[in-house]
Design a protein around this motif. Structure first.
Motif, PDB file in Angstrom:
ATOM      1  N   HIS A 191      84.411  49.624  85.756  1.00 28.87           N
ATOM      2  CA  HIS A 191      83.432  49.260  84.713  1.00 28.87           C
ATOM      3  C   HIS A 191      84.140  48.703  83.490  1.00 28.87           C
ATOM      4  O   HIS A 191      85.136  49.256  83.036  1.00 28.87           O
ATOM      5  N   ASP A 203      89.570  54.083  79.632  1.00 29.26           N
ATOM      6  CA  ASP A 203      88.209  54.184  80.173  1.00 29.26           C
ATOM      7  C   ASP A 203      87.362  53.012  79.715  1.00 29.26           C
ATOM      8  O   ASP A 203      86.617  53.136  78.765  1.00 29.26           O
ATOM      9  N   GLU A 237      78.170  51.218  82.679  1.00 28.82           N
ATOM     10  CA  GLU A 237      78.521  52.486  83.347  1.00 28.82           C
ATOM     11  C   GLU A 237      78.294  53.657  82.402  1.00 28.82           C
ATOM     12  O   GLU A 237      77.774  54.704  82.788  1.00 28.82           O
ATOM     13  N   GLU A 238      78.686  53.443  81.148  1.00 26.67           N
ATOM     14  CA  GLU A 238      78.687  54.558  80.184  1.00 26.67           C
ATOM     15  C   GLU A 238      77.288  55.044  79.825  1.00 26.67           C
ATOM     16  O   GLU A 238      77.134  56.131  79.286  1.00 26.67           O
ATOM     17  N   ASP A 278      88.338  54.234  87.780  1.00 26.96           N
ATOM     18  CA  ASP A 278      87.784  54.624  86.477  1.00 26.96           C
ATOM     19  C   ASP A 278      88.699  55.646  85.815  1.00 26.96           C
ATOM     20  O   ASP A 278      88.688  56.815  86.178  1.00 26.96           O
TER      21      ASP A 278
HETATM   22 ZN   LIG Z   1      84.718  55.435  82.838  1.00 29.62          ZN
END
Ligand SMILES: [Zn+2]
Length: 415
Positions: A191, A203, A237-238, A278
């Motif tokens: 992501h 991240d 994604e978050e 990830d």
């Molecule tokens: Zn992540």
């Protein structure tokens, strides 16, 4: 059992299960035969990965701050990723478009400056973590930073100031088209969005850069793969995997359909497996009782491959996980890989009911990241400069691991 016996066992397990569960791995006799350095195209391909190139891509992504979804900086990052993929020779880029109406923003919470102390889990105490995991040892709470003011760098604070607006969203992918099986495909993902007002370097620029580096290696003019490989950089994604969810909803029904008929073109080849990346950099061990975490990588650092034992295709996903672990043993230069059964909280969850799906990470998401092992997780300090070459090399080894596994699965050759 020694390591050699474990490896042999997992290989038998992986191949046996895969033959029963998704057939495809059984069509890979070459994998069981020892390759020598001179005749092994996979070793050649792995050698085309490079620490400095991997770092440069993470640094390139960090210029867009935390790349929070629904902002100008996020859209600029999607454009930049697409341009990079094209420049790497993965020229057939496409975009998935969808709408995300973000819920109202909660009030910004100033971070507590009081140091948090670790909690020691008592002997025999069972404490659940995410994804069905069990927490052990010393744990710290993981609270995402939601305060722009917590970013101490004024330039980065300004870059990250815009808040998300509801509305249209986009994400990009490109595809290596298979030479003889263009109708079958592996999906390799990460992501590109982040949060918490840093640079979202770990991240998940670390996973995004890994996927982009694999796109570069497989798109070289002298590389042929029999099956297709798609390189996907998810958005949202978050906020709950809405980008990968949109991909699955829009594309799943199109699988394996030749369009136009008789053209030999398959806009959505049939999915054979999905591998997500990830948080690839930080493996410094468990927090100490005083709440601090070691500033240096732990000697036992490894890559964590996870599948979800509660998913419909758990057996096939486990087989894929052990195949990837075996690829790590053969081809990764520095760090080993371990398999766990609690994959959770990432985009591969959207695929796991439909196709064998696994994630690669720096640590297990439930038991380790979820217990405070990474002090930069969702913090303003998740910046390029917070990581050492040892950390970046762990991510590079994950790239070597997935590259070598996918090269076997897609049957890669050099012209
Ligand atoms: Zn992540």
């Amino acid at each position: 059992m020694n390591g050699r016996q474990i490896s042999a066992t997992t290989r038998v397990l992986a191949l046996g299960l895969s033959a029963a569960a998704f057939g495809l791995l059984a069509s890979l006799p070459a994998q069981a035969q020892p390759r020598t350095a001179v005749n092994d195209p996979i070793r050649d391909l792995v050698g085309r990965l490079d620490l400095e190139a991997y770092k440069a891509t993470i640094k390139g992504l960090s210029q867009f701050g935390d790349r929070r979804e629904g902002t100008t900086r996020n859209r600029a990052a999607v454009d930049w990723i697409e341009a990079q993929l094209k420049s790497h020779g993965c020229t057939n880029t496409e975009r998935i478009k969808y709408t995300y109406n973000a819920p109202p923003q909660p009030a910004q919470v100033a971070p507590s400056l009081a140091p948090q102390r670790g909690t020691t889990i008592a002997s025999g105490e069972v404490r659940q973590g995410a994804g069905g995991s069990r927490l052990r040892g010393i744990t710290l709470p993981v609270t995402p930073n939601s305060s722009l003011e917590a970013q101490t760098d004024p330039a980065l604070r300004a870059l990250n100031a815009e808040l998300p607006m509801p509305g249209p969203r986009e994400q990009v992918y490109c595809t290596k088209v298979g030479a003889t099986r263009p109708d079958e495909m592996y999906v390799v993902g990460a992501h590109m969005d982040g949060r918490s007002f840093g640079e979202a370097a770990d991240d998940d620029a670390s996973g995004t850069a890994l996927v982009m580096e694999l796109a570069r290696v497989f798109s070289a003019p002298d590389v042929v793969t029999e099956r297709s490989i798609r390189f996907a950089l998810w958005n949202n994604e978050e906020t709950g995997h809405q980008g990968s969810q949109a991909y699955v909803m829009q594309r799943e029904p199109l699988q394996g359909k030749e369009d136009p008929p008789g053209s030999g073109r398959y806009p959505e080849p049939r999915w054979l497996g999905m591998i997500q990346h990830d948080m690839m950099l930080w493996d410094h061990g468990m927090p100490r009782p005083d709440g601090t975490v070691s500033a240096t990588q732990r000697p036992e650092a490894d890559i964590n491959i996870e599948f979800q034992s509660n998913s419909k295709l758990a057996a096939a996903s486990m087989a894929l996980a052990f195949l990837v672990r075996d690829a790590n043993e053969k081809y990764a230069t520095d760090y080993p890989a371990a398999v766990g059964n609690h994959m959770t909280n990432t985009d591969s969850s959207e695929f796991m009911g439909l196709v064998p799906a696994i994630s690669l990470r720096e640590n297990e998401r439930g038991m380790q990241i979820g217990a405070g092992w990474n002090p930069h997780y969702h913090q303003p300090s998740d910046r390029f400069t917070s990581y050492s070459d040892q950390d970046f090399r762990l991510g590079l080894n994950a790239a070597q691991t997935t590259l070598s596994a996918i090269a076997q699965l897609a049957d890669a050759k050099l012209k």
